[in-house]
Write an enzyme that holds these catalytic residues in place. Sequence first.
Site, PDB file in Angstrom:
ATOM      1  N   HIS A  57     -13.210  57.217  21.937  1.00  0.00           N
ATOM      2  CA  HIS A  57     -12.182  57.086  21.490  1.00  0.00           C
ATOM      3  C   HIS A  57     -11.844  55.897  22.212  1.00  0.00           C
ATOM      4  O   HIS A  57     -10.095  54.971  21.780  1.00  0.00           O
ATOM      5  CB  HIS A  57     -11.773  57.139  20.418  1.00  0.00           C
ATOM      6  CG  HIS A  57     -13.194  57.985  19.205  1.00  0.00           C
ATOM      7  ND1 HIS A  57     -14.240  57.619  19.044  1.00  0.00           N
ATOM      8  CD2 HIS A  57     -13.424  59.007  19.704  1.00  0.00           C
ATOM      9  CE1 HIS A  57     -14.663  58.302  18.111  1.00  0.00           C
ATOM     10  NE2 HIS A  57     -14.006  59.673  18.530  1.00  0.00           N
ATOM     11  N   HIS A 219     -17.723  57.503  14.606  1.00  0.00           N
ATOM     12  CA  HIS A 219     -18.528  58.060  15.240  1.00  0.00           C
ATOM     13  C   HIS A 219     -19.980  56.889  15.357  1.00  0.00           C
ATOM     14  O   HIS A 219     -21.650  57.303  15.990  1.00  0.00           O
ATOM     15  CB  HIS A 219     -18.493  59.933  15.408  1.00  0.00           C
ATOM     16  CG  HIS A 219     -17.783  59.744  15.793  1.00  0.00           C
ATOM     17  ND1 HIS A 219     -16.945  60.418  14.455  1.00  0.00           N
ATOM     18  CD2 HIS A 219     -17.190  60.719  16.988  1.00  0.00           C
ATOM     19  CE1 HIS A 219     -16.094  61.307  14.722  1.00  0.00           C
ATOM     20  NE2 HIS A 219     -15.728  61.209  15.844  1.00  0.00           N
TER      21      HIS A 219
END
Lengths: 332, 212
Positions: A57, A219
Amino acid sequence: MKKVINQAEQVVEEMLQGVVLAHPQYVKRVEGFDVIVRANAPVAGKVALVSGGGSGHEPSHGGFVGRGMLDGAVAGAVFTSPTPDQVYEAVKAVDGGKGVLLVIKNYTGDVMNFDMAAEMAEADNIQVAKVVVNDDVAVENSTWTTGRRGIAGTVFVHKIAGAKAETGASLEEVKAVAEKVIANVRSMGMALSPCTVPAAGKPSFTLAEDEVEIGMGIHGEPGTHRESIRSADETAAHLLDKILADIDFTAGDEVAVLINGLGATPLMELYVVNRKVAEILGEKGIQIAKTYVGNYMTSLEMAGFSISLLKLDAELKELLLAPADTPAFVQF
Amino acid sequence: MTLLNNPAIALIGAVADAIVQNKEFLTSLDAAIGDADHGINLSRGAEAVRAKAAASPNADIGALLKATGMTLISTVGGASGPLYGTAFLRAAAPAQGKTALDGETVKLMLAAAIQGIKDRGKATRGEKTMLDALEPAFEAFVQGLEAQKPLVECLEEATEAARQGVEFTKTIIATKGRASYLGERSKGHQDPGATSSTIMLAAITDFCRKAP
Protein backbone atom coordinates in the site's frame (compact mmCIF):
# COMPACT_ATOMS: atom_id res chain seq x y z
CA MET A 1 4.24 -11.88 -13.56
CA LYS A 2 6.61 -9.11 -14.50
CA LYS A 3 7.93 -7.24 -11.49
CA VAL A 4 11.07 -5.46 -10.38
CA ILE A 5 11.84 -7.86 -7.56
CA ASN A 6 14.44 -10.41 -6.55
CA GLN A 7 12.70 -13.21 -4.66
CA ALA A 8 9.04 -12.87 -3.75
CA GLU A 9 9.78 -13.84 -0.12
CA GLN A 10 12.34 -11.02 0.20
CA VAL A 11 10.17 -8.19 -1.13
CA VAL A 12 9.11 -6.73 2.22
CA GLU A 13 12.55 -6.99 3.80
CA GLU A 14 14.29 -5.41 0.82
CA MET A 15 11.66 -2.67 0.58
CA LEU A 16 12.17 -1.77 4.24
CA GLN A 17 15.92 -1.60 3.75
CA GLY A 18 15.35 0.70 0.78
CA VAL A 19 12.98 2.94 2.74
CA VAL A 20 15.50 3.46 5.53
CA LEU A 21 18.33 4.11 3.05
CA ALA A 22 16.20 6.68 1.25
CA HIS A 23 14.96 8.56 4.31
CA PRO A 24 17.50 8.28 7.16
CA GLN A 25 16.65 11.80 8.35
CA TYR A 26 13.08 10.63 9.01
CA VAL A 27 13.12 6.96 9.90
CA LYS A 28 15.07 4.06 11.28
CA ARG A 29 14.48 0.35 11.41
CA VAL A 30 13.73 -1.60 14.59
CA GLU A 31 16.43 -4.21 14.09
CA GLY A 32 15.14 -7.70 13.43
CA PHE A 33 11.55 -6.59 12.91
CA ASP A 34 9.46 -5.31 10.02
CA VAL A 35 9.04 -2.04 11.83
CA ILE A 36 9.95 1.51 10.83
CA VAL A 37 9.96 4.24 13.48
CA ARG A 38 10.88 7.91 13.62
CA ALA A 39 14.63 8.52 13.57
CA ASN A 40 14.29 10.17 17.00
CA ALA A 41 11.90 7.61 18.51
CA PRO A 42 10.76 7.43 21.21
CA VAL A 43 9.70 11.06 21.54
CA ALA A 44 9.48 11.79 25.26
CA GLY A 45 6.27 13.37 26.54
CA LYS A 46 4.27 12.77 23.37
CA VAL A 47 1.55 10.25 22.64
CA ALA A 48 2.87 7.94 19.92
CA LEU A 49 0.91 6.71 16.92
CA VAL A 50 1.45 3.28 15.41
CA SER A 51 -0.26 2.08 12.28
CA GLY A 52 0.41 -0.61 9.77
CA GLY A 53 -1.05 -3.33 7.71
CA GLY A 54 -0.08 -5.47 4.83
CA SER A 55 2.69 -4.24 2.56
CA GLY A 56 1.76 -3.24 -0.97
CA HIS A 57 0.00 0.00 0.00
CA GLU A 58 3.04 2.25 -0.25
CA PRO A 59 3.59 5.00 0.73
CA SER A 60 1.26 3.71 3.49
CA HIS A 61 2.29 3.21 6.12
CA GLY A 62 6.05 3.74 6.49
CA GLY A 63 5.90 6.83 4.28
CA PHE A 64 3.85 8.64 6.90
CA VAL A 65 6.28 8.16 9.76
CA GLY A 66 7.60 11.51 10.85
CA ARG A 67 6.77 14.73 12.64
CA GLY A 68 3.04 15.42 12.70
CA MET A 69 1.95 11.95 11.67
CA LEU A 70 2.98 8.45 12.72
CA ASP A 71 5.71 7.40 15.13
CA GLY A 72 5.88 3.84 13.91
CA ALA A 73 4.64 1.69 11.04
CA VAL A 74 4.49 -2.09 10.92
CA ALA A 75 4.76 -3.86 7.58
CA GLY A 76 3.03 -7.21 7.19
CA ALA A 77 3.52 -9.57 4.29
CA VAL A 78 1.99 -8.24 1.07
CA PHE A 79 -1.70 -7.51 1.75
CA THR A 80 -1.50 -9.45 5.01
CA SER A 81 -1.86 -7.99 8.47
CA PRO A 82 1.38 -7.82 10.45
CA THR A 83 1.70 -10.31 13.29
CA PRO A 84 1.21 -9.28 16.96
CA ASP A 85 4.88 -9.64 17.91
CA GLN A 86 5.82 -7.13 15.20
CA VAL A 87 3.16 -4.62 16.29
CA TYR A 88 4.26 -5.09 19.90
CA GLU A 89 7.87 -4.25 18.98
CA ALA A 90 6.69 -1.07 17.27
CA VAL A 91 4.72 -0.08 20.37
CA LYS A 92 7.73 -0.66 22.61
CA ALA A 93 10.03 1.29 20.29
CA VAL A 94 7.86 4.42 20.14
CA ASP A 95 6.34 4.67 23.61
CA GLY A 96 7.54 7.95 25.09
CA GLY A 97 5.72 7.40 28.37
CA LYS A 98 2.42 9.00 27.38
CA GLY A 99 0.90 5.99 25.72
CA VAL A 100 0.44 4.67 22.19
CA LEU A 101 -2.54 4.93 19.86
CA LEU A 102 -2.96 2.06 17.40
CA VAL A 103 -4.66 3.10 14.16
CA ILE A 104 -6.22 -0.04 12.68
CA LYS A 105 -8.10 -0.50 9.42
CA ASN A 106 -11.23 -2.58 9.73
CA TYR A 107 -10.12 -5.95 8.42
CA THR A 108 -10.60 -9.01 10.59
CA GLY A 109 -6.91 -9.93 10.51
CA ASP A 110 -5.68 -6.44 11.31
CA VAL A 111 -8.13 -6.08 14.20
CA MET A 112 -7.15 -9.46 15.70
CA ASN A 113 -3.40 -9.01 15.37
CA PHE A 114 -3.41 -5.44 16.72
CA ASP A 115 -5.71 -6.56 19.58
CA MET A 116 -3.25 -9.26 20.54
CA ALA A 117 -0.38 -6.77 20.37
CA ALA A 118 -2.30 -4.37 22.59
CA GLU A 119 -2.79 -7.16 25.13
CA MET A 120 0.96 -7.86 25.08
CA ALA A 121 1.80 -4.17 25.54
CA GLU A 122 -0.68 -3.73 28.35
CA ALA A 123 0.88 -6.68 30.13
CA ASP A 124 4.08 -4.60 29.94
CA ASN A 125 2.31 -1.61 31.52
CA ILE A 126 2.38 0.42 28.33
CA GLN A 127 -0.79 2.49 27.94
CA VAL A 128 -2.42 1.55 24.65
CA ALA A 129 -5.57 2.79 22.93
CA LYS A 130 -7.05 1.61 19.63
CA VAL A 131 -9.19 3.11 16.90
CA VAL A 132 -10.60 1.22 13.92
CA VAL A 133 -11.07 3.06 10.62
CA ASN A 134 -14.08 2.04 8.51
CA ASP A 135 -14.52 4.68 5.82
CA ASP A 136 -15.49 2.57 2.79
CA VAL A 137 -19.11 3.29 1.86
CA ALA A 138 -19.08 0.59 -0.82
CA VAL A 139 -19.55 -1.92 1.93
CA GLU A 140 -22.83 -2.21 3.74
CA ASN A 141 -22.45 -1.45 7.39
CA SER A 142 -24.89 -4.00 8.73
CA THR A 143 -25.07 -6.58 11.45
CA TRP A 144 -24.42 -9.09 8.70
CA THR A 145 -20.91 -7.93 7.92
CA THR A 146 -17.85 -7.31 10.02
CA GLY A 147 -18.47 -3.63 9.36
CA ARG A 148 -17.00 -1.44 6.70
CA ARG A 149 -13.49 -1.66 5.39
CA GLY A 150 -10.86 0.89 6.20
CA ILE A 151 -9.25 2.42 3.11
CA ALA A 152 -7.60 5.68 2.06
CA GLY A 153 -9.51 7.84 4.55
CA THR A 154 -7.11 6.37 7.09
CA VAL A 155 -4.53 8.90 5.88
CA PHE A 156 -6.69 11.67 7.37
CA VAL A 157 -6.72 9.81 10.69
CA HIS A 158 -2.92 9.63 10.63
CA LYS A 159 -2.63 13.30 9.76
CA ILE A 160 -5.11 14.72 12.24
CA ALA A 161 -4.46 12.43 15.22
CA GLY A 162 -0.73 12.88 14.53
CA ALA A 163 -1.09 16.66 14.66
CA LYS A 164 -3.08 16.39 17.89
CA ALA A 165 -0.38 14.23 19.47
CA GLU A 166 2.23 16.84 18.49
CA THR A 167 0.39 19.42 20.63
CA GLY A 168 1.13 17.39 23.76
CA ALA A 169 -2.43 16.11 24.10
CA SER A 170 -3.22 13.09 26.25
CA LEU A 171 -3.85 9.61 24.89
CA GLU A 172 -7.60 10.05 25.53
CA GLU A 173 -7.62 13.34 23.61
CA VAL A 174 -5.68 11.92 20.66
CA LYS A 175 -7.99 8.91 20.55
CA ALA A 176 -11.06 11.18 20.71
CA VAL A 177 -9.95 13.28 17.75
CA ALA A 178 -9.07 10.13 15.76
CA GLU A 179 -12.59 8.88 16.42
CA LYS A 180 -14.02 12.21 15.29
CA VAL A 181 -12.16 11.87 11.99
CA ILE A 182 -13.44 8.30 11.60
CA ALA A 183 -17.01 9.47 12.21
CA ASN A 184 -16.67 12.13 9.52
CA VAL A 185 -14.65 10.49 6.75
CA ARG A 186 -16.12 8.50 3.86
CA SER A 187 -14.42 6.88 0.86
CA MET A 188 -15.14 4.74 -2.15
CA GLY A 189 -13.00 3.36 -4.94
CA MET A 190 -13.00 1.69 -8.33
CA ALA A 191 -10.52 -0.45 -10.23
CA LEU A 192 -9.69 -0.64 -13.92
CA SER A 193 -7.27 -3.51 -13.55
CA PRO A 194 -6.21 -6.03 -10.90
CA CYS A 195 -2.85 -6.31 -9.19
CA THR A 196 -0.51 -9.24 -8.70
CA VAL A 197 0.70 -10.21 -5.24
CA PRO A 198 4.36 -11.27 -5.77
CA ALA A 199 4.02 -14.53 -3.81
CA ALA A 200 0.87 -15.46 -5.76
CA GLY A 201 2.41 -14.66 -9.13
CA LYS A 202 -0.86 -14.03 -10.92
CA PRO A 203 -3.54 -11.34 -10.79
CA SER A 204 -5.97 -11.61 -7.88
CA PHE A 205 -8.94 -11.12 -10.18
CA THR A 206 -9.60 -10.60 -13.86
CA LEU A 207 -11.57 -7.93 -15.66
CA ALA A 208 -12.67 -7.83 -19.26
CA GLU A 209 -11.13 -5.13 -21.44
CA ASP A 210 -14.13 -2.80 -21.04
CA GLU A 211 -15.02 -3.79 -17.47
CA VAL A 212 -14.34 -2.06 -14.15
CA GLU A 213 -14.84 -3.17 -10.56
CA ILE A 214 -16.74 -0.73 -8.38
CA GLY A 215 -16.20 -0.57 -4.64
CA MET A 216 -13.32 -3.03 -4.36
CA GLY A 217 -11.03 -2.95 -1.35
CA ILE A 218 -7.35 -2.14 -1.31
CA HIS A 219 -6.24 -5.79 -1.39
CA GLY A 220 -7.63 -6.74 -4.75
CA GLU A 221 -10.63 -8.27 -3.05
CA PRO A 222 -13.76 -8.03 -5.17
CA GLY A 223 -16.02 -5.00 -4.91
CA THR A 224 -19.76 -4.57 -4.94
CA HIS A 225 -20.28 -5.06 -8.67
CA ARG A 226 -18.77 -4.88 -12.11
CA GLU A 227 -19.89 -2.62 -14.90
CA SER A 228 -18.77 -1.33 -18.27
CA ILE A 229 -16.28 1.47 -18.12
CA ARG A 230 -17.75 4.95 -18.13
CA SER A 231 -16.18 8.38 -18.52
CA ALA A 232 -14.07 9.82 -15.69
CA ASP A 233 -16.81 12.34 -14.94
CA GLU A 234 -19.54 9.71 -14.73
CA THR A 235 -17.38 7.46 -12.56
CA ALA A 236 -16.40 10.29 -10.23
CA ALA A 237 -20.03 11.38 -9.95
CA HIS A 238 -21.13 7.83 -9.19
CA LEU A 239 -18.60 7.35 -6.39
CA LEU A 240 -19.24 10.80 -4.98
CA ASP A 241 -23.02 10.18 -4.97
CA LYS A 242 -22.52 7.14 -2.75
CA ILE A 243 -20.27 9.12 -0.42
CA LEU A 244 -22.57 12.14 -0.22
CA ALA A 245 -25.59 9.92 0.40
CA ASP A 246 -23.92 8.32 3.38
CA ILE A 247 -23.33 11.26 5.67
CA ASP A 248 -25.02 14.59 5.89
CA PHE A 249 -22.83 16.87 3.76
CA THR A 250 -24.82 20.09 3.30
CA ALA A 251 -24.28 23.50 1.74
CA GLY A 252 -21.88 25.53 3.84
CA ASP A 253 -20.01 22.46 5.12
CA GLU A 254 -16.26 22.46 4.76
CA VAL A 255 -14.51 19.32 3.62
CA ALA A 256 -11.09 17.93 2.78
CA VAL A 257 -10.82 15.91 -0.42
CA LEU A 258 -8.43 13.06 -1.14
CA ILE A 259 -8.19 11.66 -4.65
CA ASN A 260 -6.08 8.57 -4.05
CA GLY A 261 -4.36 6.61 -6.79
CA LEU A 262 -4.16 2.84 -6.44
CA GLY A 263 -0.71 2.51 -7.94
CA ALA A 264 -1.01 2.44 -11.71
CA THR A 265 -3.18 5.43 -12.45
CA PRO A 266 -1.33 8.50 -13.68
CA LEU A 267 -1.69 11.80 -11.88
CA MET A 268 -3.19 13.14 -15.10
CA GLU A 269 -6.24 10.96 -14.59
CA LEU A 270 -6.45 11.68 -10.86
CA TYR A 271 -6.52 15.39 -11.63
CA VAL A 272 -9.26 14.81 -14.20
CA VAL A 273 -11.29 13.13 -11.46
CA ASN A 274 -10.51 15.90 -9.01
CA ARG A 275 -11.82 18.50 -11.44
CA LYS A 276 -15.20 16.77 -11.53
CA VAL A 277 -15.30 16.23 -7.76
CA ALA A 278 -14.60 19.93 -7.16
CA GLU A 279 -17.29 20.87 -9.66
CA ILE A 280 -19.96 18.69 -8.01
CA LEU A 281 -19.06 19.88 -4.52
CA GLY A 282 -19.15 23.49 -5.77
CA GLU A 283 -22.65 22.97 -7.17
CA LYS A 284 -23.77 21.70 -3.79
CA GLY A 285 -22.25 24.64 -1.95
CA ILE A 286 -19.77 22.43 -0.11
CA GLN A 287 -16.51 24.27 0.54
CA ILE A 288 -13.21 22.52 -0.06
CA ALA A 289 -10.69 23.50 2.59
CA LYS A 290 -7.89 21.33 1.26
CA THR A 291 -7.38 18.88 -1.60
CA TYR A 292 -4.84 16.08 -1.80
CA VAL A 293 -4.23 14.27 -5.08
CA GLY A 294 -1.76 11.42 -5.43
CA ASN A 295 -0.79 7.93 -4.38
CA TYR A 296 -1.37 7.70 -0.63
CA MET A 297 -2.72 4.21 -0.10
CA THR A 298 -2.09 2.03 -3.12
CA SER A 299 -2.76 -1.58 -4.09
CA LEU A 300 0.49 -2.50 -5.80
CA GLU A 301 0.05 -1.82 -9.53
CA MET A 302 -3.73 -1.75 -9.54
CA ALA A 303 -5.19 0.90 -11.82
CA GLY A 304 -8.00 2.93 -10.35
CA PHE A 305 -8.62 5.42 -7.62
CA SER A 306 -10.66 6.22 -4.56
CA ILE A 307 -12.31 9.41 -3.42
CA SER A 308 -12.31 10.31 0.28
CA LEU A 309 -14.27 13.17 1.80
CA LEU A 310 -13.71 14.39 5.34
CA LYS A 311 -16.22 16.74 6.89
CA LEU A 312 -14.34 19.34 8.91
CA ASP A 313 -15.07 21.38 11.99
CA ALA A 314 -12.77 24.06 13.38
CA GLU A 315 -10.67 21.57 15.34
CA LEU A 316 -10.28 19.07 12.50
CA LYS A 317 -9.45 21.84 10.04
CA GLU A 318 -6.74 23.32 12.23
CA LEU A 319 -5.16 19.92 12.81
CA LEU A 320 -5.43 18.96 9.14
CA LEU A 321 -3.61 22.14 8.11
CA ALA A 322 -0.95 21.83 10.81
CA PRO A 323 2.59 21.11 9.60
CA ALA A 324 3.73 17.58 8.88
CA ASP A 325 7.11 16.37 7.75
CA THR A 326 7.31 12.76 6.62
CA PRO A 327 8.77 11.02 3.57
CA ALA A 328 5.41 10.97 1.77
CA PHE A 329 3.54 13.88 3.31
CA VAL A 330 5.15 17.26 3.75
CA GLN A 331 3.12 20.31 4.65
CA PHE A 332 4.26 23.61 6.11
CA MET B 1 -3.01 -44.41 19.64
CA THR B 2 0.48 -44.01 20.95
CA LEU B 3 2.28 -40.93 19.85
CA LEU B 4 5.81 -40.82 21.09
CA ASN B 5 7.86 -37.70 20.55
CA ASN B 6 9.11 -38.41 17.09
CA PRO B 7 5.75 -39.49 15.67
CA ALA B 8 4.22 -36.28 17.06
CA ILE B 9 6.82 -34.29 15.16
CA ALA B 10 6.17 -36.39 12.07
CA LEU B 11 2.43 -35.72 12.45
CA ILE B 12 3.01 -31.98 12.58
CA GLY B 13 5.21 -32.37 9.50
CA ALA B 14 2.45 -34.25 7.70
CA VAL B 15 -0.06 -31.50 8.45
CA ALA B 16 2.43 -28.89 7.26
CA ASP B 17 3.02 -30.87 4.05
CA ALA B 18 -0.71 -30.99 3.35
CA ILE B 19 -0.98 -27.21 3.74
CA VAL B 20 2.01 -26.55 1.49
CA GLN B 21 0.67 -28.97 -1.15
CA ASN B 22 -2.64 -27.10 -1.14
CA LYS B 23 -1.09 -23.63 -1.19
CA GLU B 24 -2.35 -22.66 -4.64
CA PHE B 25 -5.73 -24.30 -4.18
CA LEU B 26 -6.39 -22.38 -0.95
CA THR B 27 -5.15 -19.15 -2.46
CA SER B 28 -7.43 -19.57 -5.47
CA LEU B 29 -10.42 -20.15 -3.17
CA ASP B 30 -9.51 -16.98 -1.30
CA ALA B 31 -9.11 -15.00 -4.53
CA ALA B 32 -12.76 -15.61 -5.31
CA ILE B 33 -14.12 -14.08 -2.14
CA GLY B 34 -11.21 -12.62 -0.18
CA ASP B 35 -7.78 -11.25 -0.85
CA ALA B 36 -5.99 -14.24 -2.34
CA ASP B 37 -3.45 -14.94 0.36
CA HIS B 38 -4.82 -17.77 2.51
CA GLY B 39 -2.63 -20.50 1.01
CA ILE B 40 0.43 -18.28 0.85
CA ASN B 41 0.08 -17.24 4.49
CA LEU B 42 -0.62 -20.71 5.85
CA SER B 43 2.25 -22.22 3.84
CA ARG B 44 4.63 -19.65 5.27
CA GLY B 45 3.45 -20.67 8.75
CA ALA B 46 3.59 -24.38 7.94
CA GLU B 47 7.24 -24.17 6.83
CA ALA B 48 8.14 -22.33 10.03
CA VAL B 49 6.22 -24.82 12.17
CA ARG B 50 7.94 -27.79 10.56
CA ALA B 51 11.36 -26.28 11.22
CA LYS B 52 10.41 -25.43 14.81
CA ALA B 53 9.06 -28.93 15.51
CA ALA B 54 12.12 -30.61 14.01
CA ALA B 55 14.29 -28.52 16.31
CA SER B 56 12.39 -29.68 19.43
CA PRO B 57 12.99 -33.46 19.50
CA ASN B 58 12.47 -33.80 23.26
CA ALA B 59 9.29 -31.80 23.65
CA ASP B 60 6.06 -33.41 24.86
CA ILE B 61 2.93 -33.06 22.73
CA GLY B 62 1.64 -30.09 24.72
CA ALA B 63 4.93 -28.23 24.35
CA LEU B 64 5.05 -29.02 20.63
CA LEU B 65 1.52 -27.70 20.11
CA LYS B 66 2.29 -24.58 22.12
CA ALA B 67 5.37 -23.92 19.98
CA THR B 68 3.24 -24.55 16.89
CA GLY B 69 0.62 -22.03 18.02
CA MET B 70 3.19 -19.35 18.81
CA THR B 71 4.97 -19.94 15.51
CA LEU B 72 1.71 -19.61 13.58
CA ILE B 73 0.84 -16.38 15.38
CA SER B 74 4.24 -14.86 14.64
CA THR B 75 4.58 -15.96 11.01
CA VAL B 76 1.17 -16.23 9.36
CA GLY B 77 -0.44 -12.82 9.93
CA GLY B 78 -3.83 -11.98 8.50
CA ALA B 79 -6.81 -13.50 10.26
CA SER B 80 -5.67 -17.10 9.97
CA GLY B 81 -2.53 -16.54 12.07
CA PRO B 82 -4.35 -15.48 15.25
CA LEU B 83 -7.17 -17.99 14.66
CA TYR B 84 -5.07 -21.10 14.02
CA GLY B 85 -2.42 -19.91 16.45
CA THR B 86 -4.98 -19.57 19.23
CA ALA B 87 -6.47 -22.95 18.32
CA PHE B 88 -3.11 -24.74 18.68
CA LEU B 89 -2.26 -22.88 21.90
CA ARG B 90 -5.57 -23.91 23.43
CA ALA B 91 -5.21 -27.49 22.22
CA ALA B 92 -1.82 -27.60 23.92
CA ALA B 93 -3.27 -27.36 27.42
CA PRO B 94 -4.98 -30.79 27.58
CA ALA B 95 -1.89 -32.34 25.97
CA GLN B 96 0.55 -30.84 28.44
CA GLY B 97 3.18 -33.34 29.59
CA LYS B 98 1.75 -36.09 27.39
CA THR B 99 3.72 -38.26 24.98
CA ALA B 100 0.68 -40.24 23.84
CA LEU B 101 -2.95 -39.36 23.23
CA ASP B 102 -6.21 -41.17 23.85
CA GLY B 103 -9.66 -40.38 22.47
CA GLU B 104 -10.76 -38.42 25.54
CA THR B 105 -7.70 -36.17 25.36
CA VAL B 106 -8.16 -35.58 21.64
CA LYS B 107 -11.77 -34.62 22.35
CA LEU B 108 -10.66 -32.08 24.97
CA MET B 109 -8.04 -30.72 22.57
CA LEU B 110 -10.53 -30.29 19.73
CA ALA B 111 -13.06 -28.63 22.05
CA ALA B 112 -10.43 -26.22 23.38
CA ALA B 113 -9.19 -25.39 19.87
CA ILE B 114 -12.69 -24.64 18.62
CA GLN B 115 -13.46 -22.48 21.65
CA GLY B 116 -10.22 -20.59 20.99
CA ILE B 117 -11.26 -19.84 17.42
CA LYS B 118 -14.68 -18.68 18.61
CA ASP B 119 -13.15 -16.41 21.25
CA ARG B 120 -10.58 -14.90 18.95
CA GLY B 121 -12.80 -14.54 15.88
CA LYS B 122 -16.02 -13.70 17.73
CA ALA B 123 -17.72 -16.00 15.27
CA THR B 124 -20.29 -18.75 15.45
CA ARG B 125 -21.28 -21.59 13.15
CA GLY B 126 -23.17 -20.60 10.00
CA GLU B 127 -21.10 -17.52 9.17
CA LYS B 128 -19.01 -19.19 6.45
CA THR B 129 -15.84 -19.70 8.49
CA MET B 130 -13.59 -22.54 9.64
CA LEU B 131 -16.15 -23.23 12.37
CA ASP B 132 -18.54 -24.60 9.74
CA ALA B 133 -16.08 -27.44 9.20
CA LEU B 134 -14.70 -27.82 12.71
CA GLU B 135 -17.90 -27.89 14.74
CA PRO B 136 -19.58 -30.67 12.73
CA ALA B 137 -16.26 -32.52 12.79
CA PHE B 138 -16.15 -32.28 16.56
CA GLU B 139 -19.71 -33.55 16.88
CA ALA B 140 -18.97 -36.51 14.63
CA PHE B 141 -15.83 -37.26 16.60
CA VAL B 142 -17.69 -37.25 19.92
CA GLN B 143 -20.44 -39.47 18.50
CA GLY B 144 -17.86 -41.97 17.35
CA LEU B 145 -16.15 -41.86 20.71
CA GLU B 146 -19.43 -42.45 22.54
CA ALA B 147 -20.12 -45.41 20.25
CA GLN B 148 -16.72 -46.70 21.37
CA LYS B 149 -15.34 -46.76 17.85
CA PRO B 150 -11.57 -46.88 17.37
CA LEU B 151 -9.85 -43.49 17.34
CA VAL B 152 -8.94 -43.66 13.64
CA GLU B 153 -12.56 -44.34 12.76
CA CYS B 154 -13.69 -41.38 14.90
CA LEU B 155 -11.20 -39.19 13.05
CA GLU B 156 -12.39 -40.49 9.68
CA GLU B 157 -15.98 -39.63 10.56
CA ALA B 158 -14.91 -36.22 11.80
CA THR B 159 -13.09 -35.53 8.53
CA GLU B 160 -16.11 -36.58 6.52
CA ALA B 161 -18.31 -34.24 8.57
CA ALA B 162 -15.82 -31.43 7.98
CA ARG B 163 -15.97 -32.09 4.21
CA GLN B 164 -19.75 -31.81 4.34
CA GLY B 165 -19.28 -28.60 6.33
CA VAL B 166 -17.15 -27.21 3.50
CA GLU B 167 -19.92 -28.10 1.04
CA PHE B 168 -22.37 -26.29 3.31
CA THR B 169 -20.26 -23.11 3.18
CA LYS B 170 -20.98 -22.95 -0.57
CA THR B 171 -24.65 -22.36 0.18
CA ILE B 172 -24.39 -19.51 2.66
CA ILE B 173 -23.43 -15.84 2.75
CA ALA B 174 -20.28 -14.82 4.59
CA THR B 175 -20.82 -12.57 7.58
CA LYS B 176 -17.30 -12.66 8.97
CA GLY B 177 -13.96 -11.74 7.50
CA ARG B 178 -13.20 -10.13 4.18
CA ALA B 179 -15.70 -12.28 2.32
CA SER B 180 -18.48 -10.62 4.32
CA TYR B 181 -17.98 -7.44 2.30
CA LEU B 182 -19.26 -9.32 -0.73
CA GLY B 183 -22.66 -10.14 0.74
CA GLU B 184 -24.65 -12.18 -1.80
CA ARG B 185 -21.63 -12.41 -4.07
CA SER B 186 -19.97 -14.72 -1.55
CA LYS B 187 -22.58 -17.41 -2.24
CA GLY B 188 -21.52 -20.36 -4.36
CA HIS B 189 -17.95 -20.23 -3.12
CA GLN B 190 -16.55 -22.58 -0.52
CA ASP B 191 -14.89 -20.95 2.47
CA PRO B 192 -11.08 -21.06 2.37
CA GLY B 193 -10.80 -21.30 6.18
CA ALA B 194 -13.24 -24.21 6.41
CA THR B 195 -11.27 -25.84 3.60
CA SER B 196 -7.86 -25.43 5.25
CA SER B 197 -9.30 -26.79 8.53
CA THR B 198 -10.55 -29.84 6.68
CA ILE B 199 -7.21 -30.32 4.93
CA MET B 200 -5.46 -30.34 8.32
CA LEU B 201 -7.96 -32.75 9.82
CA ALA B 202 -7.67 -35.05 6.82
CA ALA B 203 -3.88 -35.01 7.13
CA ILE B 204 -4.09 -35.96 10.82
CA THR B 205 -6.54 -38.77 10.01
CA ASP B 206 -4.39 -40.04 7.18
CA PHE B 207 -1.30 -40.03 9.36
CA CYS B 208 -3.04 -41.94 12.16
CA ARG B 209 -4.49 -44.47 9.73
CA LYS B 210 -1.01 -45.29 8.45
CA ALA B 211 0.67 -45.09 11.87
CA PRO B 212 1.90 -48.44 13.21
